[in-house]
Design an enzyme around this catalytic site. Structure first.
Site, mmCIF file in Angstrom:
data_model
loop_
_atom_site.group_PDB
_atom_site.id
_atom_site.type_symbol
_atom_site.label_atom_id
_atom_site.label_comp_id
_atom_site.label_asym_id
_atom_site.label_seq_id
_atom_site.Cartn_x
_atom_site.Cartn_y
_atom_site.Cartn_z
ATOM 1 N N ILE A 57 41.071 5.217 93.562
ATOM 2 C CA ILE A 57 40.850 6.374 95.241
ATOM 3 C C ILE A 57 40.296 5.136 96.024
ATOM 4 C CG2 ILE A 57 39.439 7.818 95.747
ATOM 5 C CD1 ILE A 57 41.392 9.526 94.108
ATOM 6 N N ARG A 105 41.470 12.972 84.646
ATOM 7 C CA ARG A 105 40.270 12.226 84.798
ATOM 8 C C ARG A 105 39.932 11.640 85.771
ATOM 9 N NH1 ARG A 105 39.992 15.141 81.349
ATOM 10 N NH2 ARG A 105 40.158 15.306 79.293
ATOM 11 N N ALA A 165 17.140 -6.633 85.719
ATOM 12 C CA ALA A 165 18.372 -6.549 85.224
ATOM 13 C C ALA A 165 19.396 -6.777 87.032
ATOM 14 C CB ALA A 165 18.847 -4.840 85.061
ATOM 15 N N GLU A 208 19.735 -13.403 85.587
ATOM 16 C CA GLU A 208 18.773 -12.168 86.396
ATOM 17 C C GLU A 208 17.339 -12.013 86.192
ATOM 18 O OE1 GLU A 208 19.415 -10.379 88.230
ATOM 19 O OE2 GLU A 208 22.083 -10.323 88.790
ATOM 20 N N GLU A 226 14.786 -12.391 89.571
ATOM 21 C CA GLU A 226 14.438 -10.972 90.232
ATOM 22 C C GLU A 226 12.794 -11.903 89.410
ATOM 23 O OE1 GLU A 226 17.374 -7.628 90.104
ATOM 24 O OE2 GLU A 226 15.472 -7.533 88.232
ATOM 25 N N PRO A 250 29.866 7.532 80.058
ATOM 26 C CA PRO A 250 30.287 7.422 79.375
ATOM 27 C C PRO A 250 31.402 8.523 79.872
ATOM 28 C CG PRO A 250 29.385 7.314 77.710
ATOM 29 C CD PRO A 250 28.607 7.468 78.445
ATOM 30 N N GLY A 251 31.471 9.335 80.237
ATOM 31 C CA GLY A 251 31.710 10.764 80.206
ATOM 32 C C GLY A 251 33.337 10.585 81.765
ATOM 33 N N GLU A 289 30.833 1.586 82.650
ATOM 34 C CA GLU A 289 29.553 0.403 83.093
ATOM 35 C C GLU A 289 28.842 0.287 81.617
ATOM 36 O OE1 GLU A 289 25.628 -0.235 84.744
ATOM 37 O OE2 GLU A 289 25.939 1.040 84.536
ATOM 38 N N GLU A 339 19.551 -12.784 98.883
ATOM 39 C CA GLU A 339 18.769 -12.548 100.282
ATOM 40 C C GLU A 339 18.755 -10.894 100.361
ATOM 41 O OE1 GLU A 339 21.233 -12.967 103.778
ATOM 42 O OE2 GLU A 339 20.767 -14.656 103.345
#
Lengths: 176, 176
Positions: free
Chosen positions: B13, B35, B74, B90, B94, B112-113, B117, B136
């Site tokens: 999509i 799904r 993160a 990171e 950061e 997870p549904g 990630e 930046e």
């Protein structure tokens, strides 16, 4: 320095059943930037603990990650539904459990960098048990585990779901 | 009963910068179902604790939820990057922090549904400090808070980010 981002344009990419996806343009310190955003109606999740210190989980296949994992009972908020009503409804539908004692454990954003989903977390105690009433397309196993064993599984990396980790960790503080 | 879902069709999509969105068709007990899946490259998040029990957070505006929130440092995993290398990178970019002692705290699936990630969680101790090296387009404040105060904020519902909640709760167990 924190910089607020103002929406200057919004394009609806996908208007789905569970998610809406937008490609928005924002103004950031006078510059244009693109923000990809998944919008979701939110959910409620429950740690149900009985008088023996056992907790009730569900195990179901999760298509996005291609495997079945152990999770706290949870479900999406219906249009206009109060998160607490959602929690009570889902705990009964998935596990057949009602509870006399409820504790609000606050909201969690699952991934606020690209998604607005908020999951409202609750603990349920003083439980009563009946037959579950799952949705027609919902296939899951109910799994009872001592909360302390669930915590050990979490520490071993065997309970990867975020809401379930938070509920187990908060639950361990509750039963200390 | 757990039922595995087999993909029978997949439609891309949206092929974005941070997410890809698919509308897949699956076979579920012989029936077709849809799904909606958001695919993401994954991330790493870090609880950095110094020898005084202070933890290092970042506060940044999160466009999807329309406000700035406190989060653990993160960031997204680069193509082919090891999650631990990502965590080290990171934390330095950061916060300007490097650490001698690292502890793996396992993976978490944010939601997870509908999303694949995974965020790899780490604790960092024995810290050294330099100037941060942010991207930046990254605007954030670094905020040092005693871990115990962060825990109290979490309990009051003031730290809604999921990865940050898990890291603080796991961190409290580590420093006991």
């Amino acid at each position: 320095m924190i910089v607020t981002e103002e929406k200057t344009n919004s394009e609806l990419i996908y208007n789905g059943h569970i998610i809406k996806v937008f490609k928005d343009e924002v103004s950031l310190e006078g510059k244009k930037a693109i923000r990809e955003v998944v919008r979701h109606k939110g959910a409620a999740a429950i740690l149900a603990i009985d008088e023996h210190g056992d907790a009730y989980f569900v195990k179901q296949f999760r298509y996005p990650i291609g495997k079945a994992i152990l999770e706290a009972p949870a479900g999406k908020i219906d249009e206009g539904e109060d998160p607490f009503d959602c929690a009570k409804r889902e705990l009964f539908e998935e596990c057949g459990i009602t509870a006399k004692k409820w504790t609000e454990l606050g909201p969690m954003f699952s991934s606020p960098g690209f998604c607005d989903e908020v999951i409202h977390l609750f603990a349920a105690q003083e439980l009563s048990f009946a037959n579950p009433d799952p949705d027609e397309d919902e296939f899951l196993d109910i799994i009872k585990i001592p909360l302390k064993e669930a915590y050990q599984s979490l520490v071993r990396g065997e309970i990867p779901d975020s809401k379930t980790q938070i509920l187990i960790l908060r639950g361990m503080d509750m039963v200390k």
